[in-house]
Motif scaffolding. Structure first.
Motif, PDB file in Angstrom:
ATOM      1  N   LEU A  52       0.826  -1.204   0.000  1.00 16.44           N
ATOM      2  CA  LEU A  52       0.000   0.000   0.000  1.00 16.44           C
ATOM      3  C   LEU A  52       0.858   1.252   0.000  1.00 16.44           C
ATOM      4  CD1 LEU A  52      -2.729   1.455   0.257  1.00 16.44           C
ATOM      5  CD2 LEU A  52      -2.529   1.188   2.740  1.00 16.44           C
ATOM      6  N   GLU A  53       1.840   1.301   0.893  1.00 19.61           N
ATOM      7  CA  GLU A  53       2.695   2.483   0.977  1.00 19.61           C
ATOM      8  C   GLU A  53       3.481   2.698  -0.313  1.00 19.61           C
ATOM      9  OE1 GLU A  53       4.554   3.511   4.909  1.00 19.61           O
ATOM     10  OE2 GLU A  53       4.057   1.415   5.344  1.00 19.61           O
ATOM     11  N   CYS A  54       3.946   1.609  -0.904  1.00 18.04           N
ATOM     12  CA  CYS A  54       4.710   1.708  -2.156  1.00 18.04           C
ATOM     13  C   CYS A  54       3.828   2.251  -3.270  1.00 18.04           C
ATOM     14  CB  CYS A  54       5.259   0.338  -2.527  1.00 18.04           C
ATOM     15  SG  CYS A  54       6.215   0.324  -4.068  1.00 18.04           S
ATOM     16  N   ASP A  55       2.612   1.713  -3.381  1.00 20.58           N
ATOM     17  CA  ASP A  55       1.705   2.160  -4.432  1.00 20.58           C
ATOM     18  C   ASP A  55       1.303   3.619  -4.238  1.00 20.58           C
ATOM     19  OD1 ASP A  55       0.043   2.030  -6.638  1.00 20.58           O
ATOM     20  OD2 ASP A  55      -0.694   0.047  -6.134  1.00 20.58           O
ATOM     21  N   LEU A  56       1.016   4.001  -3.003  1.00 23.12           N
ATOM     22  CA  LEU A  56       0.657   5.386  -2.726  1.00 23.12           C
ATOM     23  C   LEU A  56       1.813   6.329  -3.061  1.00 23.12           C
ATOM     24  CD1 LEU A  56      -1.260   5.048   0.681  1.00 23.12           C
ATOM     25  CD2 LEU A  56      -2.233   5.649  -1.539  1.00 23.12           C
ATOM     26  N   ALA A  57       3.032   5.926  -2.705  1.00 25.10           N
ATOM     27  CA  ALA A  57       4.199   6.773  -2.965  1.00 25.10           C
ATOM     28  C   ALA A  57       4.431   6.959  -4.462  1.00 25.10           C
ATOM     29  CB  ALA A  57       5.434   6.164  -2.302  1.00 25.10           C
ATOM     30  N   GLN A  58       4.184   5.918  -5.245  1.00 23.76           N
ATOM     31  CA  GLN A  58       4.462   5.982  -6.676  1.00 23.76           C
ATOM     32  C   GLN A  58       3.345   6.640  -7.476  1.00 23.76           C
ATOM     33  OE1 GLN A  58       5.408   2.069  -8.120  1.00 23.76           O
ATOM     34  NE2 GLN A  58       7.371   1.970  -7.063  1.00 23.76           N
ATOM     35  N   HIS A  59       2.100   6.446  -7.049  1.00 18.72           N
ATOM     36  CA  HIS A  59       0.988   6.809  -7.917  1.00 18.72           C
ATOM     37  C   HIS A  59       0.042   7.873  -7.364  1.00 18.72           C
ATOM     38  CE1 HIS A  59       1.935   2.559  -9.319  1.00 18.72           C
ATOM     39  NE2 HIS A  59       2.257   3.336 -10.331  1.00 18.72           N
ATOM     40  N   LEU A  60       0.051   8.099  -6.055  1.00 17.79           N
ATOM     41  CA  LEU A  60      -0.799   9.162  -5.505  1.00 17.79           C
ATOM     42  C   LEU A  60       0.026  10.441  -5.451  1.00 17.79           C
ATOM     43  CD1 LEU A  60      -3.567   9.896  -4.307  1.00 17.79           C
ATOM     44  CD2 LEU A  60      -2.593   9.453  -2.055  1.00 17.79           C
ATOM     45  N   VAL A  61      -0.068  11.244  -6.484  1.00 20.00           N
ATOM     46  CA  VAL A  61       0.807  12.411  -6.609  1.00 20.00           C
ATOM     47  C   VAL A  61       0.153  13.639  -5.983  1.00 20.00           C
ATOM     48  CG1 VAL A  61       1.946  11.548  -8.678  1.00 20.00           C
ATOM     49  CG2 VAL A  61      -0.121  12.902  -8.914  1.00 20.00           C
ATOM     50  N   GLY A  62       0.988  14.456  -5.360  1.00 20.61           N
ATOM     51  CA  GLY A  62       0.547  15.739  -4.846  1.00 20.61           C
ATOM     52  C   GLY A  62      -0.317  15.686  -3.608  1.00 20.61           C
ATOM     53  N   SER A 215       1.569  33.114  -1.304  1.00 23.82           N
ATOM     54  CA  SER A 215       2.563  33.473  -0.280  1.00 23.82           C
ATOM     55  C   SER A 215       3.903  32.785  -0.524  1.00 23.82           C
ATOM     56  CB  SER A 215       2.038  33.076   1.104  1.00 23.82           C
ATOM     57  OG  SER A 215       0.801  33.702   1.376  1.00 23.82           O
ATOM     58  N   ARG A 216       3.993  32.088  -1.674  1.00 29.06           N
ATOM     59  CA  ARG A 216       5.222  31.386  -2.059  1.00 29.06           C
ATOM     60  C   ARG A 216       5.613  30.305  -1.048  1.00 29.06           C
ATOM     61  NH1 ARG A 216       7.400  33.740  -6.417  1.00 29.06           N
ATOM     62  NH2 ARG A 216       6.791  35.900  -6.912  1.00 29.06           N
ATOM     63  N   ARG A 217       4.609  29.701  -0.446  1.00 26.79           N
ATOM     64  CA  ARG A 217       4.844  28.556   0.433  1.00 26.79           C
ATOM     65  C   ARG A 217       4.773  27.273  -0.379  1.00 26.79           C
ATOM     66  NH1 ARG A 217       0.305  28.466   4.626  1.00 26.79           N
ATOM     67  NH2 ARG A 217       1.433  26.603   5.313  1.00 26.79           N
ATOM     68  N   GLU A 218       5.631  26.318  -0.054  1.00 20.90           N
ATOM     69  CA  GLU A 218       5.553  25.019  -0.692  1.00 20.90           C
ATOM     70  C   GLU A 218       4.283  24.301  -0.236  1.00 20.90           C
ATOM     71  OE1 GLU A 218       7.546  23.798  -2.931  1.00 20.90           O
ATOM     72  OE2 GLU A 218       8.966  25.489  -2.886  1.00 20.90           O
ATOM     73  N   ARG A 219       3.653  23.550  -1.133  1.00 23.43           N
ATOM     74  CA  ARG A 219       2.417  22.874  -0.765  1.00 23.43           C
ATOM     75  C   ARG A 219       2.640  21.853   0.351  1.00 23.43           C
ATOM     76  NH1 ARG A 219      -0.512  21.183  -5.130  1.00 23.43           N
ATOM     77  NH2 ARG A 219      -1.419  19.318  -4.201  1.00 23.43           N
ATOM     78  N   GLU A 220       3.870  21.302   0.432  1.00 17.89           N
ATOM     79  CA  GLU A 220       4.188  20.358   1.511  1.00 17.89           C
ATOM     80  C   GLU A 220       4.227  21.034   2.876  1.00 17.89           C
ATOM     81  OE1 GLU A 220       5.735  20.477  -1.369  1.00 17.89           O
ATOM     82  OE2 GLU A 220       5.022  18.568  -2.217  1.00 17.89           O
ATOM     83  N   GLU A 221       4.241  22.378   2.889  1.00 15.04           N
ATOM     84  CA  GLU A 221       4.220  23.106   4.165  1.00 15.04           C
ATOM     85  C   GLU A 221       2.795  23.271   4.702  1.00 15.04           C
ATOM     86  OE1 GLU A 221       6.212  26.821   3.742  1.00 15.04           O
ATOM     87  OE2 GLU A 221       8.040  25.935   2.898  1.00 15.04           O
ATOM     88  N   LEU A 263      -4.480  19.671  -7.934  1.00 10.37           N
ATOM     89  CA  LEU A 263      -3.277  19.197  -8.619  1.00 10.37           C
ATOM     90  C   LEU A 263      -2.620  20.307  -9.422  1.00 10.37           C
ATOM     91  CD1 LEU A 263      -4.521  15.741  -9.931  1.00 10.37           C
ATOM     92  CD2 LEU A 263      -3.300  16.247  -7.801  1.00 10.37           C
ATOM     93  N   GLN A 264      -1.301  20.213  -9.558  1.00 11.25           N
ATOM     94  CA  GLN A 264      -0.546  21.110 -10.423  1.00 11.25           C
ATOM     95  C   GLN A 264      -0.229  20.387 -11.725  1.00 11.25           C
ATOM     96  OE1 GLN A 264       2.323  21.931  -7.027  1.00 11.25           O
ATOM     97  NE2 GLN A 264       2.230  23.967  -7.948  1.00 11.25           N
ATOM     98  N   ARG A 265       0.273  21.150 -12.697  1.00  7.19           N
ATOM     99  CA  ARG A 265       0.499  20.565 -14.019  1.00  7.19           C
ATOM    100  C   ARG A 265       1.432  19.354 -13.964  1.00  7.19           C
ATOM    101  NH1 ARG A 265       2.112  24.761 -16.492  1.00  7.19           N
ATOM    102  NH2 ARG A 265       0.142  25.336 -17.452  1.00  7.19           N
ATOM    103  N   HIS A 266       2.500  19.440 -13.177  1.00 14.73           N
ATOM    104  CA  HIS A 266       3.434  18.313 -13.166  1.00 14.73           C
ATOM    105  C   HIS A 266       2.820  17.091 -12.491  1.00 14.73           C
ATOM    106  CE1 HIS A 266       4.254  20.193  -9.216  1.00 14.73           C
ATOM    107  NE2 HIS A 266       4.630  18.993  -8.830  1.00 14.73           N
TER     108      HIS A 266
END
Length: 344
Positions: A52-62, A215-221, A263-266
């Motif tokens: 599950l963790e592997c699949d989420l890391a590879q395919h659940l983007v953003g 505010s130029r914050r990263e989305r991971e923040e 989602l963003q373009r990338h």
């Protein structure tokens, strides 16, 4: 240990085989009996957290928040031998951000049969509850269905899609199954998992992400504490949501509100590549040409590969589902169209 010759079945071996069959049958009967009491039966529940963790890391983007929340809540719940209540998750965000994908992954990595498992139950308002005038009958049927299936197997997964379309008042029949202090006679409901999916809160999530971007914050923040209050209020203020006046939100029966960010373009590019990788070999640059509207007339012309025509058709078909505002956009937010899609 003495080897048994191939094709030779001594009487001792036959009697031993019969003994094993009898023991297996007795064990099956015992397992069935224990399943009927609901406390010990795991049915086809076979959690695979690594997969599950592997699949989420590879395919659940953003979706850093959704990925972390779901895995953490699920691990804590499954590893608890005697949970005090079921695991109840509510997934929120606009269409196309990964809510249904995550729920299907959970079924796949928790149950041997995945979505086809007899212990995974998927409800859709359009299919299962289409007539608002039949609400009382639906309530009776839903309660009976949930209680009956939990009696048969305590390890069950219940998925409720499109909560925004669900008739208010229906879900309140689930309250006895969701809280820690409720007792339902003859049913061990505390090992069940309930997942509710809705678009409600999507606009509020998008606004928080937009402000962070400005505010130029990263989305991971972005933290869950910024999103939980606005999602909760959006649900409570929506009279068309299935939780409306059900008591589920008010009594804090949800274990987690799981936000799915726009989602963003990338991110979309990544999704397209993942899909196309299942059928053809396609490069990032080829996907980017369609996403950005890049002029290829000045690019060096390469000899076409044998599958270039097929690849082009597949690429075009896949990207036909990308909203128009994403095509040809440069830096910044699109002026019109779907605000769930942000620029790089």
């Amino acid at each position: 240990m003495a080897a048994v010759r191939r094709g030779c079945w001594p009487w001792g071996s036959l009697l031993g085989l019969l003994g094993l069959v009898s023991a297996a049958a007795a064990a099956w009967d015992l397992t069935s009996l224990r399943c009927n009491f609901g406390a010990f039966c795991e049915c086809d529940f076979r959690p695979d957290f690594q997969g599950l963790e592997c699949d989420l890391a590879q395919h659940l983007v953003g979706q850093h928040l959704a990925r972390a929340l779901v895995v953490k809540a699920l691990k804590a719940f499954v590893q608890d031998p005697a949970p005090t209540k079921p695991l109840v998750l509510s997934l929120h965000g606009w269409t196309g951000t990964g809510k249904s994908y995550v729920s299907s992954l959970l079924a796949h990595y928790l149950f041997r049969g995945g979505l086809r498992s007899p212990h995974v139950h998927h409800f859709s308002p359009v299919i299962h509850f289409p007539h608002p005038g039949h609400l009382e009958r639906y309530k009776k049927d839903l309660k009976s269905w949930v209680q009956g299936n939990l009696t048969a197997c305590s390890r069950s997964l219940f998925l409720f899609d499109e909560m925004d379309e669900l008739a208010p008042g229906l879900i309140e029949v689930l309250r006895p199954f969701l809280g820690p202090s409720w007792v339902v006679y003859g049913t061990n409901y505390r090992k069940a998992i309930f997942i509710f999916i809705s678009n409600t809160g999507g606009e509020q999530i998008n606004q928080v992400v937009l402000e962070a971007w400005r505010s130029r914050r990263e989305r991971e923040e972005i933290r869950l504490q910024e999103l939980e209050p606005v999602i909760s209020q959006a649900v409570l203020d929506n009279p068309n949501h299935g939780f409306w006046r059900s008591g589920i939100m008010e009594e804090h029966l949800l274990d987690a509100l799981v936000p799915f960010l726009p989602l963003q373009r990338h991110h979309v590019q990544h999704c397209v590549l993942n899909e196309l990788a299942q059928t053809v070999d396609v490069s990032v640059s080829e996907v980017d040409v369609v996403l950005t509207g890049k002029d290829m007339s000045r690019e060096a012309v390469r000899p076409p590969s044998p599958d270039s025509a097929r690849k082009g058709r597949l690429l075009g078909l896949t990207l036909a589902y990308v909203p128009e505002d994403l095509h040809g956009q440069g830096e910044g937010l699109p002026a019109h169209g779907n605000p769930a899609l942000l620029a790089p």
